[in-house]
Design a protein around this motif. Structure first.
Motif, PDB file in Angstrom:
ATOM      1  N   THR A 143      -3.421   6.031   3.627  1.00 42.87           N
ATOM      2  CA  THR A 143      -5.197   5.950   4.977  1.00 42.87           C
ATOM      3  C   THR A 143      -5.117   4.450   4.407  1.00 42.87           C
ATOM      4  O   THR A 143      -5.406   3.693   5.355  1.00 42.87           O
ATOM      5  N   LEU A 144      -4.810   4.262   3.376  1.00 44.58           N
ATOM      6  CA  LEU A 144      -4.898   2.314   2.450  1.00 44.58           C
ATOM      7  C   LEU A 144      -3.999   1.578   3.583  1.00 44.58           C
ATOM      8  O   LEU A 144      -4.390   0.768   4.033  1.00 44.58           O
ATOM      9  N   LEU A 145      -3.051   2.069   3.643  1.00 42.93           N
ATOM     10  CA  LEU A 145      -1.742   1.307   4.828  1.00 42.93           C
ATOM     11  C   LEU A 145      -2.797   1.063   5.981  1.00 42.93           C
ATOM     12  O   LEU A 145      -2.411  -0.126   6.810  1.00 42.93           O
ATOM     13  N   ASN A 175      -5.378   1.475   6.860  1.00 43.48           N
ATOM     14  CA  ASN A 175      -6.136   0.828   6.857  1.00 43.48           C
ATOM     15  C   ASN A 175      -6.156  -0.862   6.710  1.00 43.48           C
ATOM     16  O   ASN A 175      -6.990  -2.068   7.790  1.00 43.48           O
ATOM     17  N   VAL A 176      -4.920  -1.735   5.723  1.00 46.07           N
ATOM     18  CA  VAL A 176      -5.375  -2.315   6.143  1.00 46.07           C
ATOM     19  C   VAL A 176      -4.575  -2.771   7.017  1.00 46.07           C
ATOM     20  O   VAL A 176      -4.502  -4.001   7.594  1.00 46.07           O
ATOM     21  N   MET A 193     -10.318  -1.159  12.264  1.00 44.52           N
ATOM     22  CA  MET A 193     -11.078  -0.767  10.587  1.00 44.52           C
ATOM     23  C   MET A 193     -12.308  -1.095  10.548  1.00 44.52           C
ATOM     24  O   MET A 193     -13.155  -1.208  10.917  1.00 44.52           O
ATOM     25  N   ARG A 200      -5.389  -8.979   1.969  1.00 42.46           N
ATOM     26  CA  ARG A 200      -5.405  -7.686   0.829  1.00 42.46           C
ATOM     27  C   ARG A 200      -6.707  -8.644  -0.117  1.00 42.46           C
ATOM     28  O   ARG A 200      -6.530 -10.056  -0.270  1.00 42.46           O
ATOM     29  N   PRO A 201      -7.427  -8.053  -0.928  1.00 46.30           N
ATOM     30  CA  PRO A 201      -8.433  -6.723  -0.291  1.00 46.30           C
ATOM     31  C   PRO A 201      -8.898  -6.781   0.800  1.00 46.30           C
ATOM     32  O   PRO A 201      -9.260  -7.190   1.144  1.00 46.30           O
ATOM     33  N   ILE A 202      -8.971  -5.230   1.580  1.00 45.78           N
ATOM     34  CA  ILE A 202      -9.167  -5.306   3.122  1.00 45.78           C
ATOM     35  C   ILE A 202     -11.316  -5.601   2.356  1.00 45.78           C
ATOM     36  O   ILE A 202     -11.676  -5.155   1.679  1.00 45.78           O
ATOM     37  N   SER A 204      -6.920  -3.311   9.767  1.00 42.89           N
ATOM     38  CA  SER A 204      -8.474  -4.718   9.590  1.00 42.89           C
ATOM     39  C   SER A 204      -6.923  -6.135  10.002  1.00 42.89           C
ATOM     40  O   SER A 204      -7.553  -7.185   9.983  1.00 42.89           O
ATOM     41  N   PRO A 225       0.908  -0.988  -0.024  1.00 36.60           N
ATOM     42  CA  PRO A 225      -0.229   0.017  -0.483  1.00 36.60           C
ATOM     43  C   PRO A 225       0.761   1.376   0.471  1.00 36.60           C
ATOM     44  O   PRO A 225       1.523   1.469   0.880  1.00 36.60           O
ATOM     45  N   ASN A 228      -0.755   4.804  -0.547  1.00 32.37           N
ATOM     46  CA  ASN A 228      -1.320   5.399   0.549  1.00 32.37           C
ATOM     47  C   ASN A 228      -1.649   5.014   1.886  1.00 32.37           C
ATOM     48  O   ASN A 228      -1.894   4.058   1.785  1.00 32.37           O
TER      49      ASN A 228
END
Length: 307
Positions: free
Chosen positions: A86-88, A90-91, A116, A161-163, A94, A82, A84
């Motif tokens: 924010t994406l990191l 969130n991953v 998450m 992944r994906p979330i 999760s 990830p 980004n």
């Protein structure tokens, strides 16, 4: 008299200093989760935790249960980390649930909310002969119950992944290659069911799979909603099934009532294990959603197989 006074003084010091059983036994007391992850060798995960600014939270807050991908699991992503922030974050969130979940507490199809928001962790337990396999959102747990002072760590063999976001219908809406299957599901009136609580596993034919079916057959299916619903129901099973947890030769009973066979095949020339359900190749397996699991197929199941 002097000896008695010295003995009393020493006793007073001893009583003032707490007894450290860990030090006495030559053991170190548990550290925070992130420090324990470092000690256990999950260095790539720790690196990302620090980049994402989550170290303080995971090291001192909680209690938490961390499902920790190994360094090898991150290496399998290649360059697909990830990028980004924010994406990191969130991953990583999760992979963490609030509270301490020991392996002895785990039950099949157990659901727990992760850090998450809106993303659950689904844990599956499959017993095969004398062995038991446990997976978290499709990632097999290979290391259990490593304790930290503010939680517990379970090691997993892949990055989740994906979330898992949304239900099955919402997830299919976001995958262009499933647009025709989505259209047929709505036509058959199965969309509300597949958006329901579940869990379900769908073996979803991609658009290219439907292109292999003669056009006259597609026309006949669209004209016969009962037959269409029967064919589609043969592609859906009640329950959450992951290829990482079930064993080769597993028969899965579908909503339609007949069974599908998990039928992986090893290509000796390439040394690659290809996944099949019946004789249809799986192009992508184990995609978690909030109410189940999605498998993408390159063929339509022609008719129920007899076993």
């Amino acid at each position: 008299m002097k000896m008695l006074m010295l003995f009393a003084a020493l006793c007073g010091v001893a009583m003032a200093v707490p007894f450290d059983s860990a030090a006495y036994m030559g053991e170190s007391a548990p550290m925070g989760l992130v420090d324990e992850l470092t000690t256990l060798g999950f260095t790539k995960l720790v690196e990302f935790i620090e980049i994402a600014g989550l170290k303080e939270t995971l090291n001192t807050g909680g209690p938490f249960t961390v499902f920790a991908p190994t360094n090898e699991a991150f290496a399998m992503l290649g360059t697909h980390y990830p990028k980004n922030m924010t994406l990191l974050v969130n991953v990583l969130k999760s992979h963490v649930i609030a509270g301490k979940v020991m392996s002895t507490m785990i039950k099949d199809n157990m659901m727990s909310p992760t850090l998450m928001e809106g993303v659950p962790m689904r844990i599956n337990v499959v017993t095969w002969w004398q062995t038991t396999t446990i997976g978290a959102n499709g990632a097999e747990i290979t290391l259990f119950d490593k304790m930290a002072k503010n939680g517990v760590i379970h090691g997993i063999e892949k990055v989740i992944r994906p979330i898992p976001l949304g239900n099955m219908m919402e997830a299919m809406e976001m995958i262009p290659g499933l647009s025709f299957t989505l259209e047929l599901i709505k036509m058959a009136g199965l969309d509300s069911t597949l958006a329901g609580e579940g869990p379900f596993t769908i073996f979803a034919p991609q658009n290219i799979a439907w292109m292999k079916v003669p056009e006259k057959n597609i026309t006949a299916l669209k004209a016969n909603k009962t037959l269409l619903a029967e064919i589609l129901s043969y592609h859906v099973a009640p329950g959450a099934f992951y290829s990482t947890v079930i064993r080769p030769g597993t028969l899965i009973t579908t909503v339609q009532g007949q069974k599908v066979l998990f039928n992986p095949k090893m290509c000796k020339k390439e040394g690659i294990l290809y996944k099949f359900m019946n004789e249809a190749e799986v192009t992508l397996a184990d995609q978690s959603v909030n109410n189940g699991v999605m498998w993408l197929m390159d063929d339509v199941f022609a008719k129920p197989m007899v076993f």
